[in-house]
Design a protein around this motif. Structure first.
Motif, PDB file in Angstrom:
ATOM      1  N   ASP A 193       5.477  -3.635  32.003  1.00 35.45           N
ATOM      2  CA  ASP A 193       4.045  -3.367  32.175  1.00 35.45           C
ATOM      3  C   ASP A 193       3.251  -4.164  31.155  1.00 35.45           C
ATOM      4  O   ASP A 193       2.945  -3.688  30.103  1.00 35.45           O
ATOM      5  CB  ASP A 193       3.818  -1.854  32.009  1.00 35.45           C
ATOM      6  N   HIS A 202       4.680   2.674  29.238  1.00 38.85           N
ATOM      7  CA  HIS A 202       3.832   3.544  28.403  1.00 38.85           C
ATOM      8  C   HIS A 202       4.671   4.432  27.466  1.00 38.85           C
ATOM      9  O   HIS A 202       4.110   5.181  26.680  1.00 38.85           O
ATOM     10  CB  HIS A 202       2.905   4.452  29.242  1.00 38.85           C
ATOM     11  N   GLU A 258      -6.627  -3.900  30.886  1.00 45.09           N
ATOM     12  CA  GLU A 258      -6.161  -2.969  31.928  1.00 45.09           C
ATOM     13  C   GLU A 258      -5.792  -1.626  31.330  1.00 45.09           C
ATOM     14  O   GLU A 258      -6.084  -0.584  31.902  1.00 45.09           O
ATOM     15  CB  GLU A 258      -4.966  -3.588  32.657  1.00 45.09           C
ATOM     16  N   GLU A 259      -5.141  -1.661  30.171  1.00 47.14           N
ATOM     17  CA  GLU A 259      -4.650  -0.395  29.601  1.00 47.14           C
ATOM     18  C   GLU A 259      -5.772   0.442  28.995  1.00 47.14           C
ATOM     19  O   GLU A 259      -5.544   1.574  28.564  1.00 47.14           O
ATOM     20  CB  GLU A 259      -3.546  -0.670  28.556  1.00 47.14           C
ATOM     21  N   HIS A 294      -1.992  -8.228  33.968  1.00 45.60           N
ATOM     22  CA  HIS A 294      -2.690  -7.961  32.697  1.00 45.60           C
ATOM     23  C   HIS A 294      -1.785  -8.247  31.513  1.00 45.60           C
ATOM     24  O   HIS A 294      -0.582  -7.933  31.558  1.00 45.60           O
ATOM     25  CB  HIS A 294      -3.246  -6.535  32.654  1.00 45.60           C
TER      26      HIS A 294
HETATM   27 ZN   LIG Z   1       0.179   0.303  32.003  1.00 43.53          ZN
END
Ligand SMILES: [Zn+2]
Length: 456
Positions: free
Chosen positions: A115, A426, A148-149, A82
């Motif tokens: 991420d 995150h 995705e997030e 992602h």
């Molecule tokens: Zn994430």
């Protein structure tokens, strides 16, 4: 593989530069910051890795896909990643700006390094390396999610609409950290997730607790009673029907979980804990036979994330006007978002009908069994790159929208996490160890070579 290693070694500086440039493009799906530019950047990365790129509209942020054919009869692999990132969070807690890559002590810092930009870029660079060394061993379709997030609300439907053209044999994805023990890791399943708020309202404003105590119902007390009815002190989730459909782990999965190295006392101590949460042993079993650390990460959860009365931080002697609990549940294999939502709604309706429930993110769990097609090949490929056998994680704690691939497209799915355990995804100071980024390119290439050589 030696040729791939040499290629990766020779191109270290260039690859790091590409990651830095990718991190510098904000792509915050929650706020929209930078998203159109990011989709275009992702398209260019896919193209420069030798794939035919495409931007696929979803109704939300687009998917960026890319395809390249492999030799006739070779397996067709979907690579999922992602390109969106979490909001940067409190800027003051970053040691360098979140959207400006900064290298310190062998790590690249910046939002999205781990991420997920560093991880899917490693996958893309593996394709480039393989092409440079004589061609792709498999047909490949890359799918980069832009949502995705925020729970990938359009992924399942969009992939379903591409089902015929994708027509793949398996999927791999690289996200999250390697296992704590810093071993090469292959993840088979991911838990689902459901987040929601419970809101209880009282008077139209906070009320003086002397003038109104015993007269005005207190929404904070009502909320606490409601929450206590939802999960007991023994850890048992009491909402009837929430676990409908839960599929018990197979003995193979249980064995794999028990084989994962973990020093429970050290893990707890590292988090400042001196005890595990209560969790009931299965019905009829001795409580001492309750699930161990690894098994717990495969079981359903119900967490209160925060409690508030929206009344500021100062202590005033009032009966609050509103009480809010933010909660999430992690879904084990076989649970369904809709069933769990129904169970939460019915429980709240039965116990505190004037409470309001607002559901937020819902993500289905996903499972691939240890003996599914290509499992052995993926594990072997990942282990080959590391020079030691890969750990098999039957169910990983966190959640990803992999069900869109396992349940939606019917593909066995293999997670090959490449990030360090302390990637701080995150959170402020997200980072990726650069040696893992470079090694990740080798790992991704090795997995594809092993898949190509597997019996179908
Ligand atoms: Zn994430």
């Amino acid at each position: 593989m030696d040729a791939i290693r040499t290629y990766v070694e020779r191109n270290r500086a260039r690859h790091e530069q590409e990651l830095a440039e990718w991190v510098a493009v904000p792509s915050v799906s929650a706020t929209g910051e930078g998203m159109p530019e990011a989709a275009e950047h992702a398209r260019l990365l896919v193209e420069s890795s030798g794939l035919t790129p495409r931007i696929v509209e979803t109704g939300g942020w687009p998917l960026v896909t890319g395809h390249a054919p492999g030799p006739d009869g070779s397996p067709h692999v979907v690579i999922y990643g992602h390109y969106d990132v979490q909001p940067p969070g409190p800027l003051g807690e970053w040691d360098s700006p979140p959207f400006q890559a900064s290298i310190r002590d062998g790590r690249m810092y910046g939002r999205g390094t781990g991420d997920n930009k560093g991880q899917h870029l490693a996958q893309l660079l593996a394709l480039r390396a393989l092409r440079d060394q004589g061609g792709l061993p498999c047909s490949v379709t890359v799918v980069l999610d832009g949502e995705e997030e925020i729970g990938s609300p359009h992924l399942t439907d969009t992939l379903a609409s591409l089902r015929e053209e994708i027509d793949a044999d398996l999927a791999v994805w690289s996200d999250g950290p390697v296992h704590d023990a810093y071993e090469p890791t292959v993840s088979l399943g991911v838990r689902g997730a459901l987040s929601f708020e419970i809101i209880v309202r009282g008077g139209n404003t906070a009320l003086h607790s002397g003038n109104w105590g015993n007269v005005a119902p207190n929404p904070a007390w009502e909320l606490v009673w409601l929450l206590a009815s939802m999960r007991g002190p023994d850890g048992r989730i009491a909402m009837r029907g929430h676990d409908a459909g839960v599929t018990p782990l197979t003995s193979q999965e249980r064995d794999a979980l028990r084989a994962l190295p973990v020093d429970t006392a050290a893990v707890l101590a590292g988090a400042g804990l001196d005890r595990m949460d209560a969790y009931p042993a299965p019905d009829g079993a001795d409580p001492a036979d309750g699930p161990g650390y690894n098994e717990r990460l495969a079981l359903p959860t119900f967490s209160i994330n925060s409690l508030s009365c929206l009344d500021g931080d100062d202590h005033r002697t009032v009966i609050p006007a509103v009480a809010v609990a933010r909660c999430d549940m992690r879904l084990a294999c076989g649970q369904r978002v809709k069933t769990v939502q129904d169970a939460v709604r019915a429980h709240v309706q039965a116990h505190l009908p004037h409470a309001e429930v607002r559901f937020k993110v819902g993500m289905e769990p996903s499972r691939t069994l240890p003996d599914a097609p290509f499992a052995e090949a993926v594990v072997r490929g990942v282990g080959d790159a590391a020079g030691k056998p890969a750990l098999l994680v039957p169910a990983q704690g966190g959640s990803l929208p992999i069900a869109a691939l396992t349940d939606g497209l019917g593909l066995p799915c293999y997670g090959i996490p490449l990030a360090n355990v302390d990637e701080r995804n995150h959170a402020p100071n997200e980072n990726l160890e650069l040696r893992r980024f470079h090694e990740g390119i080798v790992t991704a290439a090795s997995a594809l070579l092993s898949i190509a050589g597997a019996q179908r």
